[in-house]
Enzyme design. Structure first.
Site, PDB file in Angstrom:
ATOM      1  N   ASN A 162      33.052  34.370  79.108  1.00  0.00           N
ATOM      2  CA  ASN A 162      33.407  33.080  78.454  1.00  0.00           C
ATOM      3  C   ASN A 162      32.137  32.774  76.912  1.00  0.00           C
ATOM      4  O   ASN A 162      30.389  32.078  77.874  1.00  0.00           O
ATOM      5  CB  ASN A 162      33.138  31.773  79.722  1.00  0.00           C
ATOM      6  CG  ASN A 162      33.541  30.686  79.036  1.00  0.00           C
ATOM      7  OD1 ASN A 162      33.248  29.974  78.004  1.00  0.00           O
ATOM      8  ND2 ASN A 162      32.884  29.959  80.113  1.00  0.00           N
ATOM      9  N   CYS A 221      32.854  23.472  76.220  1.00  0.00           N
ATOM     10  CA  CYS A 221      33.386  25.215  75.423  1.00  0.00           C
ATOM     11  C   CYS A 221      35.011  24.078  74.461  1.00  0.00           C
ATOM     12  O   CYS A 221      35.782  24.940  74.737  1.00  0.00           O
ATOM     13  CB  CYS A 221      34.643  25.115  77.111  1.00  0.00           C
ATOM     14  SG  CYS A 221      32.907  26.166  77.712  1.00  0.00           S
ATOM     15  N   HIS A 278      41.241  28.454  76.195  1.00  0.00           N
ATOM     16  CA  HIS A 278      39.751  28.147  76.579  1.00  0.00           C
ATOM     17  C   HIS A 278      39.062  30.031  77.753  1.00  0.00           C
ATOM     18  O   HIS A 278      40.167  30.085  78.738  1.00  0.00           O
ATOM     19  CB  HIS A 278      38.837  27.223  76.754  1.00  0.00           C
ATOM     20  CG  HIS A 278      38.232  27.502  77.381  1.00  0.00           C
ATOM     21  ND1 HIS A 278      36.864  28.051  76.197  1.00  0.00           N
ATOM     22  CD2 HIS A 278      37.441  27.657  78.258  1.00  0.00           C
ATOM     23  CE1 HIS A 278      36.008  28.489  77.073  1.00  0.00           C
ATOM     24  NE2 HIS A 278      35.167  27.949  78.007  1.00  0.00           N
TER      25      HIS A 278
HETATM   26  O1  UT7 Z   1      32.286  27.455  82.096  1.00  0.00           O
HETATM   27  C1  UT7 Z   1      30.954  27.003  83.376  1.00  0.00           C
HETATM   28  C2  UT7 Z   1      31.367  27.593  84.683  1.00  0.00           C
HETATM   29  N1  UT7 Z   1      32.475  28.423  84.429  1.00  0.00           N
HETATM   30  C3  UT7 Z   1      33.685  27.810  85.479  1.00  0.00           C
HETATM   31  O2  UT7 Z   1      32.637  27.740  86.766  1.00  0.00           O
HETATM   32  C4  UT7 Z   1      34.895  28.435  85.772  1.00  0.00           C
HETATM   33  C5  UT7 Z   1      35.318  27.952  87.108  1.00  0.00           C
HETATM   34  N2  UT7 Z   1      35.331  28.989  88.188  1.00  0.00           N
HETATM   35  C6  UT7 Z   1      35.104  29.856  87.995  1.00  0.00           C
HETATM   36  O3  UT7 Z   1      35.771  30.808  87.820  1.00  0.00           O
HETATM   37  C7  UT7 Z   1      35.123  30.722  89.977  1.00  0.00           C
HETATM   38  O4  UT7 Z   1      35.037  29.231  90.832  1.00  0.00           O
HETATM   39  C8  UT7 Z   1      34.031  31.694  89.715  1.00  0.00           C
HETATM   40  C9  UT7 Z   1      34.744  32.722  88.662  1.00  0.00           C
HETATM   41  C10 UT7 Z   1      33.023  31.431  89.028  1.00  0.00           C
HETATM   42  C11 UT7 Z   1      34.134  31.912  90.870  1.00  0.00           C
HETATM   43  O5  UT7 Z   1      35.104  32.298  92.074  1.00  0.00           O
HETATM   44  P1  UT7 Z   1      35.378  31.984  93.658  1.00  0.00           P
HETATM   45  O6  UT7 Z   1      36.596  33.151  93.209  1.00  0.00           O
HETATM   46  O7  UT7 Z   1      35.712  30.457  92.694  1.00  0.00           O
HETATM   47  O8  UT7 Z   1      34.257  32.869  94.241  1.00  0.00           O
HETATM   48  P2  UT7 Z   1      33.099  31.631  94.822  1.00  0.00           P
HETATM   49  O9  UT7 Z   1      32.334  31.408  94.530  1.00  0.00           O
HETATM   50  O10 UT7 Z   1      34.499  30.895  95.763  1.00  0.00           O
HETATM   51  O11 UT7 Z   1      32.714  32.436  95.706  1.00  0.00           O
HETATM   52  C12 UT7 Z   1      33.174  33.974  97.010  1.00  0.00           C
HETATM   53  C13 UT7 Z   1      32.189  34.924  96.973  1.00  0.00           C
HETATM   54  C14 UT7 Z   1      31.200  33.775  97.825  1.00  0.00           C
HETATM   55  O12 UT7 Z   1      29.912  34.528  98.880  1.00  0.00           O
HETATM   56  P3  UT7 Z   1      30.890  34.527 100.689  1.00  0.00           P
HETATM   57  O13 UT7 Z   1      30.460  32.832 100.135  1.00  0.00           O
HETATM   58  O14 UT7 Z   1      32.669  33.852 100.418  1.00  0.00           O
HETATM   59  O15 UT7 Z   1      30.086  35.639 101.458  1.00  0.00           O
HETATM   60  C15 UT7 Z   1      30.141  33.746  96.802  1.00  0.00           C
HETATM   61  O16 UT7 Z   1      28.725  33.946  96.965  1.00  0.00           O
HETATM   62  O17 UT7 Z   1      31.628  35.309  96.252  1.00  0.00           O
HETATM   63  C16 UT7 Z   1      30.358  35.073  95.799  1.00  0.00           C
HETATM   64  N3  UT7 Z   1      29.704  35.666  94.503  1.00  0.00           N
HETATM   65  C17 UT7 Z   1      29.695  36.750  93.993  1.00  0.00           C
HETATM   66  N4  UT7 Z   1      30.052  38.358  95.248  1.00  0.00           N
HETATM   67  C18 UT7 Z   1      29.226  39.412  93.914  1.00  0.00           C
HETATM   68  C19 UT7 Z   1      29.702  34.667  94.140  1.00  0.00           C
HETATM   69  N5  UT7 Z   1      29.431  35.229  92.730  1.00  0.00           N
HETATM   70  C20 UT7 Z   1      29.240  36.201  92.804  1.00  0.00           C
HETATM   71  C21 UT7 Z   1      28.940  37.729  92.127  1.00  0.00           C
HETATM   72  N6  UT7 Z   1      29.374  39.224  92.969  1.00  0.00           N
HETATM   73  N7  UT7 Z   1      28.323  37.502  90.773  1.00  0.00           N
END
Ligand code: UT7
Length: 354
Positions: A278, A111, A248
């Site tokens: 992204n 990125c 970004h």
């Molecule tokens: O550039 C490469 C990748 N980019 C990044 O990694 C960017 C940095 N990170 C982020 O943007 C965020 O961490 C994410 C958008 C990837 C995730 O958001 P979050 O607020 O950190 O969510 P989380 O990973 O803590 O997940 C929260 C919940 C989980 O369920 P439980 O364990 O709370 O029951 C996940 O299983 O959301 C669930 N979850 C989803 N639910 C619906 C994860 N992905 C999804 C989804 N739809 N697509």
């Protein structure tokens, strides 16, 4: 003193879209989750290769600058999704834009790739090695997506952007920059089943984007904010001097956290993640083009840009814009027509992963 002024810019966002509703027919997710956690509403899906996306962005940037491909001495293409590794994809672009005498090279810093490539081309121009360069970022991130996994399937999109740089005695272009890489943590964001580490005699597995989202989120905010502070002090500027931040686009909440950290008002922060998701290296040049189209960049604007990606690479740049904010020639460069929907383009990839 010689500088590398930005004299042209262009983007290529493929026409087919994949909305959050479309994705929720493939993986267990909702528009509400994606919108509130990431800010993304839709993304573009490419019906052509990375090289073709890059070529159209480069041709538009050349028309914007009012110059021809043969005037270019250097083609740098930032990508982690090249059409071909050997020959490099930059050589395809060199051929397509007619930059016959130019050097051509791909740059992979995920990125952060566009800012790395911009730094490299600027340094070559400022050192007198080349006179004009086209710096492109082009990605087909959906190629890497494992459609069995909802955490990564919702985040990415395809697209390209480019700028043309020219040697100038005027103090414009990239004037301060800071790049780096925290390699001890490179495993927290990587793509599996891609590259020569895989056993080519084993049955093929879908490539897979693996990441520790929360950890990267925090590091991205800290890394980009600190790099911006470093660049500001190099340029001897205060935050109040910055007219536009072009960050970004990985997550709206990351962008908002950086803006808060830097105490920048919303009207000084470029956001277009809702339309494209992204697109890795391509987010910054696409956002730069849209900021120009929307009149957010004025003659002599002070622009800050920052990126963070796999590696873990990071970068920040201070750009002083020149006089011109409109293209010299309205480009007619277009992609071939696309007759499929986003879901139709991705159908085989989705079937393969499930
Ligand atoms: O550039 C490469 C990748 N980019 C990044 O990694 C960017 C940095 N990170 C982020 O943007 C965020 O961490 C994410 C958008 C990837 C995730 O958001 P979050 O607020 O950190 O969510 P989380 O990973 O803590 O997940 C929260 C919940 C989980 O369920 P439980 O364990 O709370 O029951 C996940 O299983 O959301 C669930 N979850 C989803 N639910 C619906 C994860 N992905 C999804 C989804 N739809 N697509």
């Amino acid at each position: 003193m010689q500088y590398a002024k930005i004299i042209g810019w262009g983007k290529c966002t493929p026409p087919a879209t994949l909305s959050n509703e479309d994705i929720s027919t493939v993986v267990d997710t909702t528009d509400e989750w994606i919108s509130t956690r990431t800010g993304i509403k839709s993304r573009r899906v490419s019906h052509v290769g990375t090289g073709e996306l890059a070529t159209v962005a480069a041709k538009r940037a050349l028309d914007c600058a009012g110059i021809a491909g043969e005037d270019i001495d250097l083609v740098l293409l930032a990508t982690c999704t090249p059409s071909t590794l050997v020959a490099n994809t930059a050589s395809y672009v060199q051929q397509q834009i007619g930059a016959t005498g130019a050097a051509a090279c791909d740059v992979n810093a995920a990125c952060s790739g566009f800012l790395y490539a911009l730094q490299n081309a600027t340094a070559q121009i400022r050192a007198g090695m080349v006179k004009r360069a086209v710096v492109i970022a082009a990605e087909r991130m959906l190629w890497h997506v494992n459609w069995a996994k909802r955490d990564s399937a919702v985040l990415f999109g395809d697209g390209a952007g480019a700028v043309v740089l020219e040697a100038s005695s005027e103090e414009f272009g990239l004037l301060a920059t800071k790049t780096g890489c925290d390699s001890e943590d490179r495993e927290i964001l990587h793509i599996r089943n891609f590259g020569t580490d895989i056993d080519k005699h084993d049955s093929a597995q879908p490539s897979d984007i693996l990441f520790q989202g929360k950890d990267i989120f925090k590091r991205a905010v800290k890394g980009m904010s600190e790099a911006c502070d470093d660049v500001l002090s190099q340029a001897n500027l205060a935050l109040e001097d910055i007219d536009m931040l072009i960050p970004h686009q990985a997550n709206l909440r990351i962008i908002q956290a950086i803006a808060k950290q830097l105490q920048l008002n919303d009207d000084k922060v470029m956001v277009n993640i809702q339309h494209y998701g992204n697109t890795s290296a391509a987010t910054i040049p696409i956002a730069l083009c849209e900021a120009l189209e929307q009149g957010k960049i004025k003659p002599h604007s002070h622009i800050m840009s920052a990126a963070f990606g796999a590696g873990l690479t990071w970068a920040a740049s201070y750009i002083k814009w020149g006089e011109r904010v409109t293209p010299i020639i309205e480009s007619k460069a277009e992609l071939p027509e696309c007759k499929q929907t986003g879901l139709e383009i991705m159908a085989d990839a989705i079937k393969y992963c499930q």
